[in-house]
Design a protein around this motif. Sequence first.
Motif, PDB file in Angstrom:
ATOM      1  N   VAL A  42     -23.839  -8.735  19.215  1.00 36.37           N
ATOM      2  CA  VAL A  42     -24.352  -7.387  19.485  1.00 36.37           C
ATOM      3  C   VAL A  42     -23.263  -6.622  20.222  1.00 36.37           C
ATOM      4  O   VAL A  42     -23.053  -6.833  21.424  1.00 36.37           O
ATOM      5  CB  VAL A  42     -25.639  -7.449  20.338  1.00 36.37           C
ATOM      6  N   PRO A  43     -22.496  -5.742  19.544  1.00 35.24           N
ATOM      7  CA  PRO A  43     -21.364  -5.081  20.206  1.00 35.24           C
ATOM      8  C   PRO A  43     -21.765  -4.194  21.361  1.00 35.24           C
ATOM      9  O   PRO A  43     -21.023  -4.067  22.329  1.00 35.24           O
ATOM     10  CB  PRO A  43     -20.719  -4.278  19.060  1.00 35.24           C
ATOM     11  N   GLY A  44     -22.931  -3.563  21.275  1.00 36.40           N
ATOM     12  CA  GLY A  44     -23.336  -2.671  22.354  1.00 36.40           C
ATOM     13  C   GLY A  44     -23.507  -3.384  23.683  1.00 36.40           C
ATOM     14  O   GLY A  44     -23.316  -2.799  24.739  1.00 36.40           O
ATOM     15  N   ARG A  45     -23.878  -4.684  23.629  1.00 41.82           N
ATOM     16  CA  ARG A  45     -24.048  -5.466  24.853  1.00 41.82           C
ATOM     17  C   ARG A  45     -22.959  -6.515  25.000  1.00 41.82           C
ATOM     18  O   ARG A  45     -22.965  -7.273  25.982  1.00 41.82           O
ATOM     19  CB  ARG A  45     -25.427  -6.149  24.859  1.00 41.82           C
ATOM     20  N   ASP A  46     -22.067  -6.593  24.046  1.00 38.05           N
ATOM     21  CA  ASP A  46     -20.977  -7.568  24.052  1.00 38.05           C
ATOM     22  C   ASP A  46     -21.509  -8.974  24.311  1.00 38.05           C
ATOM     23  O   ASP A  46     -21.054  -9.680  25.203  1.00 38.05           O
ATOM     24  CB  ASP A  46     -19.917  -7.202  25.100  1.00 38.05           C
ATOM     25  N   MET A  67     -39.184  -6.005  12.511  1.00 40.11           N
ATOM     26  CA  MET A  67     -38.180  -5.969  11.461  1.00 40.11           C
ATOM     27  C   MET A  67     -36.851  -5.533  12.052  1.00 40.11           C
ATOM     28  O   MET A  67     -36.793  -4.626  12.884  1.00 40.11           O
ATOM     29  CB  MET A  67     -38.603  -5.003  10.355  1.00 40.11           C
ATOM     30  N   ARG A  68     -35.770  -6.163  11.633  1.00 43.31           N
ATOM     31  CA  ARG A  68     -34.440  -5.824  12.115  1.00 43.31           C
ATOM     32  C   ARG A  68     -33.427  -5.887  10.972  1.00 43.31           C
ATOM     33  O   ARG A  68     -33.619  -6.597   9.983  1.00 43.31           O
ATOM     34  CB  ARG A  68     -33.995  -6.783  13.226  1.00 43.31           C
ATOM     35  N   MET A  69     -32.346  -5.113  11.153  1.00 44.62           N
ATOM     36  CA  MET A  69     -31.221  -5.127  10.220  1.00 44.62           C
ATOM     37  C   MET A  69     -30.033  -5.759  10.947  1.00 44.62           C
ATOM     38  O   MET A  69     -29.672  -5.345  12.046  1.00 44.62           O
ATOM     39  CB  MET A  69     -30.861  -3.704   9.791  1.00 44.62           C
ATOM     40  N   PHE A  70     -29.423  -6.777  10.324  1.00 46.23           N
ATOM     41  CA  PHE A  70     -28.286  -7.479  10.920  1.00 46.23           C
ATOM     42  C   PHE A  70     -27.066  -7.301  10.020  1.00 46.23           C
ATOM     43  O   PHE A  70     -27.107  -7.671   8.837  1.00 46.23           O
ATOM     44  CB  PHE A  70     -28.585  -8.979  11.059  1.00 46.23           C
ATOM     45  N   ARG A  71     -26.007  -6.727  10.591  1.00 43.10           N
ATOM     46  CA  ARG A  71     -24.781  -6.616   9.796  1.00 43.10           C
ATOM     47  C   ARG A  71     -24.207  -8.000   9.549  1.00 43.10           C
ATOM     48  O   ARG A  71     -23.988  -8.776  10.482  1.00 43.10           O
ATOM     49  CB  ARG A  71     -23.758  -5.728  10.518  1.00 43.10           C
ATOM     50  N   VAL A  72     -23.958  -8.304   8.283  1.00 45.82           N
ATOM     51  CA  VAL A  72     -23.552  -9.656   7.914  1.00 45.82           C
ATOM     52  C   VAL A  72     -22.229 -10.038   8.568  1.00 45.82           C
ATOM     53  O   VAL A  72     -22.037 -11.187   8.968  1.00 45.82           O
ATOM     54  CB  VAL A  72     -23.478  -9.790   6.372  1.00 45.82           C
ATOM     55  N   ASP A  73     -21.296  -9.073   8.713  1.00 47.11           N
ATOM     56  CA  ASP A  73     -19.993  -9.418   9.293  1.00 47.11           C
ATOM     57  C   ASP A  73     -20.067  -9.607  10.801  1.00 47.11           C
ATOM     58  O   ASP A  73     -19.052  -9.882  11.442  1.00 47.11           O
ATOM     59  CB  ASP A  73     -18.937  -8.382   8.930  1.00 47.11           C
ATOM     60  N   ARG A  74     -21.263  -9.480  11.409  1.00 49.30           N
ATOM     61  CA  ARG A  74     -21.444  -9.768  12.833  1.00 49.30           C
ATOM     62  C   ARG A  74     -22.258 -11.040  13.052  1.00 49.30           C
ATOM     63  O   ARG A  74     -22.607 -11.362  14.191  1.00 49.30           O
ATOM     64  CB  ARG A  74     -22.113  -8.576  13.527  1.00 49.30           C
ATOM     65  N   ILE A  75     -22.552 -11.748  11.971  1.00 48.36           N
ATOM     66  CA  ILE A  75     -23.254 -13.022  12.077  1.00 48.36           C
ATOM     67  C   ILE A  75     -22.207 -14.107  12.280  1.00 48.36           C
ATOM     68  O   ILE A  75     -21.423 -14.409  11.390  1.00 48.36           O
ATOM     69  CB  ILE A  75     -24.104 -13.293  10.828  1.00 48.36           C
ATOM     70  N   ALA A 111      -1.074  -3.787  14.130  1.00 47.50           N
ATOM     71  CA  ALA A 111      -1.484  -5.057  14.738  1.00 47.50           C
ATOM     72  C   ALA A 111      -2.677  -4.848  15.668  1.00 47.50           C
ATOM     73  O   ALA A 111      -3.549  -5.718  15.782  1.00 47.50           O
ATOM     74  CB  ALA A 111      -0.318  -5.671  15.509  1.00 47.50           C
ATOM     75  N   LEU A 112      -2.743  -3.683  16.328  1.00 44.44           N
ATOM     76  CA  LEU A 112      -3.783  -3.419  17.315  1.00 44.44           C
ATOM     77  C   LEU A 112      -5.168  -3.338  16.675  1.00 44.44           C
ATOM     78  O   LEU A 112      -6.131  -3.932  17.177  1.00 44.44           O
ATOM     79  CB  LEU A 112      -3.468  -2.104  18.047  1.00 44.44           C
ATOM     80  N   VAL A 113      -5.284  -2.614  15.544  1.00 41.76           N
ATOM     81  CA  VAL A 113      -6.595  -2.418  14.920  1.00 41.76           C
ATOM     82  C   VAL A 113      -7.212  -3.742  14.470  1.00 41.76           C
ATOM     83  O   VAL A 113      -8.374  -4.031  14.791  1.00 41.76           O
ATOM     84  CB  VAL A 113      -6.503  -1.406  13.757  1.00 41.76           C
ATOM     85  N   PRO A 114      -6.480  -4.602  13.730  1.00 41.74           N
ATOM     86  CA  PRO A 114      -7.086  -5.898  13.372  1.00 41.74           C
ATOM     87  C   PRO A 114      -7.476  -6.735  14.587  1.00 41.74           C
ATOM     88  O   PRO A 114      -8.494  -7.425  14.571  1.00 41.74           O
ATOM     89  CB  PRO A 114      -5.984  -6.591  12.553  1.00 41.74           C
ATOM     90  N   TYR A 115      -6.657  -6.676  15.638  1.00 40.49           N
ATOM     91  CA  TYR A 115      -6.991  -7.455  16.841  1.00 40.49           C
ATOM     92  C   TYR A 115      -8.307  -6.975  17.440  1.00 40.49           C
ATOM     93  O   TYR A 115      -9.181  -7.775  17.799  1.00 40.49           O
ATOM     94  CB  TYR A 115      -5.875  -7.334  17.885  1.00 40.49           C
ATOM     95  N   LEU A 116      -8.486  -5.650  17.549  1.00 38.52           N
ATOM     96  CA  LEU A 116      -9.701  -5.109  18.137  1.00 38.52           C
ATOM     97  C   LEU A 116     -10.917  -5.385  17.255  1.00 38.52           C
ATOM     98  O   LEU A 116     -12.023  -5.606  17.762  1.00 38.52           O
ATOM     99  CB  LEU A 116      -9.545  -3.603  18.364  1.00 38.52           C
ATOM    100  N   MET A 117     -10.734  -5.375  15.926  1.00 35.06           N
ATOM    101  CA  MET A 117     -11.850  -5.676  15.033  1.00 35.06           C
ATOM    102  C   MET A 117     -12.311  -7.118  15.186  1.00 35.06           C
ATOM    103  O   MET A 117     -13.495  -7.421  15.048  1.00 35.06           O
ATOM    104  CB  MET A 117     -11.442  -5.413  13.580  1.00 35.06           C
ATOM    105  N   SER A 118     -11.383  -8.020  15.464  1.00 31.71           N
ATOM    106  CA  SER A 118     -11.747  -9.432  15.607  1.00 31.71           C
ATOM    107  C   SER A 118     -12.089  -9.803  17.046  1.00 31.71           C
ATOM    108  O   SER A 118     -12.503 -10.928  17.309  1.00 31.71           O
ATOM    109  CB  SER A 118     -10.608 -10.333  15.106  1.00 31.71           C
ATOM    110  N   HIS A 119     -11.909  -8.868  17.989  1.00 32.98           N
ATOM    111  CA  HIS A 119     -12.261  -9.108  19.396  1.00 32.98           C
ATOM    112  C   HIS A 119     -13.100  -7.938  19.926  1.00 32.98           C
ATOM    113  O   HIS A 119     -12.677  -7.214  20.840  1.00 32.98           O
ATOM    114  CB  HIS A 119     -11.004  -9.276  20.261  1.00 32.98           C
ATOM    115  N   PRO A 120     -14.287  -7.698  19.345  1.00 35.37           N
ATOM    116  CA  PRO A 120     -15.108  -6.568  19.803  1.00 35.37           C
ATOM    117  C   PRO A 120     -15.469  -6.707  21.269  1.00 35.37           C
ATOM    118  O   PRO A 120     -15.780  -7.797  21.745  1.00 35.37           O
ATOM    119  CB  PRO A 120     -16.355  -6.648  18.901  1.00 35.37           C
TER     120      PRO A 120
END
Length: 317
Positions: A161-165, A196-204, A11-20
């Motif tokens: 942007v996970p690095g800056r939350d 030029m930038r690369m954007f991870r689609v699952d972070r859009i 349960a913890l891993v999915p929660y953290l993936m959806s709440h970076p």
Amino acid sequence: MISDRLPRLLALVPYLMSHPGAQVPEVARLFGLSEKQLVDDLQLVWMCGLPGHTPGDLIDVSWDGGEILIDNADAIARPLKLGVDEASALLVALRMLGELPEFSERDVLGRVIAKLEQAAGEGAATVSSQFQVEIGAAPDAHAVITEAARRGRRLSLRYYVPGRDEITPREVDPLRVVLVDGHHYLEGWCYRAEAMRMFRVDRIVEVEVLDVPADPPAEAEPMDVAQGVFRPSDSDEIVEIEVTPAGRWVAEYYPCEEVTEIGEGRLRISLRARDQSWVVRLALRLGDSGRILSPASLAGRVEEAAKAALATYESVA
């Protein structure tokens, strides 16, 4: 016992993936743990992954400064799901339970049934610690971006942007969508960065096609992603690692400044690190297949992390 912790970790891993960027105290409180227990769980998580146990197979998690970031956990990133048939059977059982004269919590049961019906109506019922339908990236982001690139239309994004939350607004002229290391990326000219930038689609988080033709400048050229997306900067810290034959994969997996043969199949590797945390995790994964030569402060961090990991292992063994 690990058997007692497994359901919590699933349960913890999915929660953290959806709440970076979730904070250690907040997550510990949500899961009914002390902060030490949560950190012990996180130390166990990054030892887990898919068969193979190379860096590309193991879950990557950090909690420096109290902010939890997790990656490479796509295999279990989504909460456990019920199929439509299973959800239907559960709904029938719940309704039968509600009809029993001795059952008194009908209001609670009604809310549970309503949530399950809503989720099952979309094709599946999602089971998580909070019993919520999945949220996160824009659901049609990949299709919308691909079509915009094909038609040559500008995109308006809200990008996490996970690095800056933080979530930042962007306008991007899309050039292409590429698959690198198991993730889809939008590559295009970003008007916010003017580069030029690369954007991870699952972070859009949100995406909209604008009624504006894409018009990237002449210098907007696709990046060579054959060696991965990560490109170290000249300002990043130089780290020196010595590896045995079992650790030679590091020289092939990461961009290196210099690789030197030092005999008996061993290598001395110099690479640049923007963040020491991932080098610490790399050293721990290498185990006796590698060691940090410099900087000395990083070698000390690895030693401390190894002692903490050993203490965690002994506590659950």
